[in-house]
Design a protein around this motif. Structure first.
Motif, PDB file in Angstrom:
ATOM      1  N   SER A  97       0.849  -1.189   0.000  1.00  0.00           N
ATOM      2  CA  SER A  97       0.000   0.000   0.000  1.00  0.00           C
ATOM      3  C   SER A  97       0.884   1.239   0.000  1.00  0.00           C
ATOM      4  CB  SER A  97      -0.907   0.010   1.231  1.00  0.00           C
ATOM      5  OG  SER A  97      -1.628   1.226   1.332  1.00  0.00           O
ATOM      6  N   SER A  98       0.710   2.099  -0.996  1.00  0.00           N
ATOM      7  CA  SER A  98       1.464   3.351  -1.032  1.00  0.00           C
ATOM      8  C   SER A  98       0.892   4.263  -2.107  1.00  0.00           C
ATOM      9  CB  SER A  98       2.950   3.108  -1.314  1.00  0.00           C
ATOM     10  OG  SER A  98       3.641   4.340  -1.411  1.00  0.00           O
ATOM     11  N   PRO A  99       0.653   5.523  -1.790  1.00  0.00           N
ATOM     12  CA  PRO A  99       0.193   6.468  -2.808  1.00  0.00           C
ATOM     13  C   PRO A  99       1.304   6.861  -3.773  1.00  0.00           C
ATOM     14  CG  PRO A  99       0.538   7.594  -0.721  1.00  0.00           C
ATOM     15  CD  PRO A  99       0.731   6.137  -0.450  1.00  0.00           C
ATOM     16  N   ILE A 100       2.539   6.515  -3.431  1.00  0.00           N
ATOM     17  CA  ILE A 100       3.697   6.821  -4.276  1.00  0.00           C
ATOM     18  C   ILE A 100       4.359   5.502  -4.659  1.00  0.00           C
ATOM     19  CG2 ILE A 100       5.924   8.011  -4.405  1.00  0.00           C
ATOM     20  CD1 ILE A 100       4.863   9.849  -2.135  1.00  0.00           C
ATOM     21  N   PRO A 101       4.645   5.262  -5.925  1.00  0.00           N
ATOM     22  CA  PRO A 101       5.233   3.987  -6.353  1.00  0.00           C
ATOM     23  C   PRO A 101       6.731   3.902  -6.066  1.00  0.00           C
ATOM     24  CG  PRO A 101       4.910   5.392  -8.256  1.00  0.00           C
ATOM     25  CD  PRO A 101       4.312   6.125  -7.078  1.00  0.00           C
ATOM     26  N   PHE A 102       7.082   3.819  -4.786  1.00  0.00           N
ATOM     27  CA  PHE A 102       8.490   3.711  -4.415  1.00  0.00           C
ATOM     28  C   PHE A 102       9.081   2.411  -4.953  1.00  0.00           C
ATOM     29  CE2 PHE A 102       6.906   6.492  -0.916  1.00  0.00           C
ATOM     30  CZ  PHE A 102       7.715   7.591  -1.184  1.00  0.00           C
ATOM     31  N   THR A 103      10.388   2.433  -5.195  1.00  0.00           N
ATOM     32  CA  THR A 103      11.059   1.283  -5.804  1.00  0.00           C
ATOM     33  C   THR A 103      12.190   0.716  -4.949  1.00  0.00           C
ATOM     34  OG1 THR A 103      12.552   2.772  -7.002  1.00  0.00           O
ATOM     35  CG2 THR A 103      10.532   2.067  -8.145  1.00  0.00           C
ATOM     36  N   HIS A 104      12.798   1.546  -4.088  1.00  0.00           N
ATOM     37  CA  HIS A 104      13.959   1.117  -3.319  1.00  0.00           C
ATOM     38  C   HIS A 104      13.895   1.702  -1.910  1.00  0.00           C
ATOM     39  CE1 HIS A 104      15.171   0.625  -7.504  1.00  0.00           C
ATOM     40  NE2 HIS A 104      16.053  -0.272  -7.093  1.00  0.00           N
ATOM     41  N   VAL A 105      14.713   1.163  -1.018  1.00  0.00           N
ATOM     42  CA  VAL A 105      14.691   1.584   0.372  1.00  0.00           C
ATOM     43  C   VAL A 105      16.072   1.504   0.987  1.00  0.00           C
ATOM     44  CG1 VAL A 105      14.170  -0.729   1.226  1.00  0.00           C
ATOM     45  CG2 VAL A 105      13.543   1.248   2.614  1.00  0.00           C
ATOM     46  N   LEU A 106      16.314   2.350   1.959  1.00  0.00           N
ATOM     47  CA  LEU A 106      17.493   2.281   2.814  1.00  0.00           C
ATOM     48  C   LEU A 106      17.028   2.260   4.252  1.00  0.00           C
ATOM     49  CD1 LEU A 106      20.868   4.100   2.688  1.00  0.00           C
ATOM     50  CD2 LEU A 106      19.451   4.367   4.739  1.00  0.00           C
ATOM     51  N   HIS A 107      17.577   1.328   5.047  1.00  0.00           N
ATOM     52  CA  HIS A 107      17.299   1.246   6.479  1.00  0.00           C
ATOM     53  C   HIS A 107      18.621   1.305   7.214  1.00  0.00           C
ATOM     54  CE1 HIS A 107      16.292  -1.425  10.187  1.00  0.00           C
ATOM     55  NE2 HIS A 107      16.107  -0.145  10.468  1.00  0.00           N
ATOM     56  N   SER A 108      18.731   2.236   8.155  1.00  0.00           N
ATOM     57  CA  SER A 108      19.947   2.307   8.962  1.00  0.00           C
ATOM     58  C   SER A 108      19.604   2.647  10.404  1.00  0.00           C
ATOM     59  CB  SER A 108      20.935   3.339   8.388  1.00  0.00           C
ATOM     60  OG  SER A 108      20.339   4.622   8.287  1.00  0.00           O
ATOM     61  N   ARG A 109      20.560   2.333  11.306  1.00  0.00           N
ATOM     62  CA  ARG A 109      20.361   2.537  12.744  1.00  0.00           C
ATOM     63  C   ARG A 109      21.578   3.214  13.361  1.00  0.00           C
ATOM     64  NH1 ARG A 109      17.426  -3.315  14.300  1.00  0.00           N
ATOM     65  NH2 ARG A 109      15.296  -2.517  14.018  1.00  0.00           N
ATOM     66  N   TYR A 110      21.295   4.011  14.410  1.00  0.00           N
ATOM     67  CA  TYR A 110      22.325   4.810  15.076  1.00  0.00           C
ATOM     68  C   TYR A 110      22.057   4.806  16.571  1.00  0.00           C
ATOM     69  CZ  TYR A 110      22.503   6.232  10.258  1.00  0.00           C
ATOM     70  OH  TYR A 110      22.560   6.189   8.886  1.00  0.00           O
ATOM     71  N   SER A 111      23.079   5.088  17.353  1.00  0.00           N
ATOM     72  CA  SER A 111      22.929   5.084  18.806  1.00  0.00           C
ATOM     73  C   SER A 111      22.429   6.414  19.345  1.00  0.00           C
ATOM     74  CB  SER A 111      24.261   4.727  19.481  1.00  0.00           C
ATOM     75  OG  SER A 111      25.262   5.677  19.140  1.00  0.00           O
ATOM     76  N   SER A 112      22.404   7.459  18.511  1.00  0.00           N
ATOM     77  CA  SER A 112      21.953   8.770  18.973  1.00  0.00           C
ATOM     78  C   SER A 112      21.600   9.648  17.786  1.00  0.00           C
ATOM     79  CB  SER A 112      23.058   9.463  19.791  1.00  0.00           C
ATOM     80  OG  SER A 112      24.167   9.782  18.954  1.00  0.00           O
ATOM     81  N   LYS A 113      20.855  10.712  18.048  1.00  0.00           N
ATOM     82  CA  LYS A 113      20.553  11.686  16.998  1.00  0.00           C
ATOM     83  C   LYS A 113      21.825  12.346  16.486  1.00  0.00           C
ATOM     84  CE  LYS A 113      15.835  13.000  18.358  1.00  0.00           C
ATOM     85  NZ  LYS A 113      14.961  14.133  18.749  1.00  0.00           N
ATOM     86  N   ASP A 114      22.784  12.576  17.391  1.00  0.00           N
ATOM     87  CA  ASP A 114      24.048  13.182  16.968  1.00  0.00           C
ATOM     88  C   ASP A 114      24.757  12.310  15.943  1.00  0.00           C
ATOM     89  OD1 ASP A 114      23.681  15.391  18.560  1.00  0.00           O
ATOM     90  OD2 ASP A 114      24.948  14.675  20.199  1.00  0.00           O
ATOM     91  N   ASN A 115      24.722  10.987  16.149  1.00  0.00           N
ATOM     92  CA  ASN A 115      25.368  10.097  15.194  1.00  0.00           C
ATOM     93  C   ASN A 115      24.622  10.069  13.855  1.00  0.00           C
ATOM     94  OD1 ASN A 115      27.484   9.427  16.838  1.00  0.00           O
ATOM     95  ND2 ASN A 115      26.642   7.473  17.502  1.00  0.00           N
ATOM     96  N   LEU A 116      23.303  10.151  13.898  1.00  0.00           N
ATOM     97  CA  LEU A 116      22.547  10.259  12.653  1.00  0.00           C
ATOM     98  C   LEU A 116      22.924  11.540  11.921  1.00  0.00           C
ATOM     99  CD1 LEU A 116      20.343   9.573  10.608  1.00  0.00           C
ATOM    100  CD2 LEU A 116      18.658  10.535  12.209  1.00  0.00           C
ATOM    101  N   ASN A 117      23.027  12.640  12.654  1.00  0.00           N
ATOM    102  CA  ASN A 117      23.412  13.909  12.042  1.00  0.00           C
ATOM    103  C   ASN A 117      24.825  13.843  11.462  1.00  0.00           C
ATOM    104  OD1 ASN A 117      20.958  15.081  12.712  1.00  0.00           O
ATOM    105  ND2 ASN A 117      21.701  15.912  14.648  1.00  0.00           N
ATOM    106  N   ALA A 118      25.730  13.158  12.184  1.00  0.00           N
ATOM    107  CA  ALA A 118      27.101  13.013  11.695  1.00  0.00           C
ATOM    108  C   ALA A 118      27.136  12.214  10.398  1.00  0.00           C
ATOM    109  CB  ALA A 118      27.962  12.340  12.756  1.00  0.00           C
ATOM    110  N   TYR A 119      26.340  11.159  10.332  1.00  0.00           N
ATOM    111  CA  TYR A 119      26.230  10.371   9.101  1.00  0.00           C
ATOM    112  C   TYR A 119      25.689  11.238   7.963  1.00  0.00           C
ATOM    113  CZ  TYR A 119      23.522   7.500   5.815  1.00  0.00           C
ATOM    114  OH  TYR A 119      22.943   6.975   4.685  1.00  0.00           O
TER     115      TYR A 119
END
Length: 267
Positions: A97-119
């Motif tokens: 189910s999706s109103p937008i026909p997405f084709t690909h995805v990226l999933h990633s995990r971090y220990s903090s918001k700061d690390n997400l921002n650094a990435y």
């Protein structure tokens, strides 16, 4: 207002995003496969707080497959960056189910918001987005949330089936309703009994700029597609629960993917 505590089957059935294992070739400018973080004991420990980062891509029609492979190769190579606990990118297995026909995805995990921002600010990430993502995509959506007390591995096992759900709620529902929805999602794992759902992660999006109005997101991890389909097969309960929560939802995205083997995602 309809009681949400009975809505567990709907949300378990509405978790979705699937990668088909990408086939890539190594680029000299990106880390080699030997430099990628292994599925080691340290990478599968539980975490009290985990930042989930999901990006959905709609690749332009008739894009050269070589350019798509280069995009995925480049994204997967970012797993070697220090702030990243887990990262995988690939083609969707199924869009339920999706109103937008997405084709690909990226999933990633971090220990903090700061690390997400650094990435996000890292020159390698910026370069990949500029050179290999934006030129081939005509739509991108990103959602971030905090998964408190995540139960299970930080790195999903290869060949795990993962269902991602993104909920756009109707206006003026209030924090009480949002919290109750999150509570229902968190209880889904136990509601099915046994260990058919290996892990549940959910939360409220804290990066609205690219989320297209979707404010609650969740991940359900299964050993494989057969376990996911077992949950889906209970159509009577699913349809009943959809009716009970329909009034709260403006739009739902449900996508499935399969975590590729490291050797399949050649970097």
């Amino acid at each position: 207002m309809t009681t949400l505590s009975s809505a567990r089957s709907l949300f378990s059935s509405t978790f979705s995003l699937v990668f088909s294992p990408p086939k890539h070739t190594l680029k000299n400018k990106f880390p080699s496969l030997s430099s990628i973080k292994p599925y080691s004991q340290s990478s599968i420990k539980m975490s009290s707080t985990t930042i989930e980062h999901i990006v959905l891509f709609k690749v332009k029609d008739n894009t050269d497959p070589t350019k798509i492979n280069t995009m995925l190769t480049s994204l997967n190579a970012l797993v070697s960056l220090d702030p990243v606990l887990h990262l995988s990118a690939g083609q969707l297995h199924r869009v339920k189910s999706s109103p937008i026909p997405f084709t690909h995805v990226l999933h990633s995990r971090y220990s903090s918001k700061d690390n997400l921002n650094a990435y996000s600010a890292h020159p390698s990430h910026v370069s990949v987005v500029k050179e290999h993502v934006l030129p081939v995509c005509d739509d991108i959506m990103a959602v971030d949330w905090i998964a408190d007390d995540l139960d299970g591995p930080l790195v999903p096992s290869p060949c795990s089936a993962i269902r991602l759900t993104f909920l756009k709620l109707k206006e003026n529902l209030g924090e009480e309703v949002k919290n109750e929805i999150l509570s229902v999602i968190k209880s889904i794992k136990s509601s099915f009994g046994g260990n058919i759902i290996k892990q549940i992660s959910c939360g409220e999006n804290f990066s609205p700029a690219r989320a297209k109005g979707y404010s609650i997101a969740s991940i359900a991890v299964f050993d494989g597609l057969s376990e996911m389909e077992t949950v889906d097969s209970n159509e009577e309960i699913v349809n009943l629960q959809k009716e009970k929560v329909r009034d709260y939802l403006e739009s739902v995205i449900v996508i499935d993917y399969v975590v590729p083997n490291p050797q399949s995602a050649s970097l």
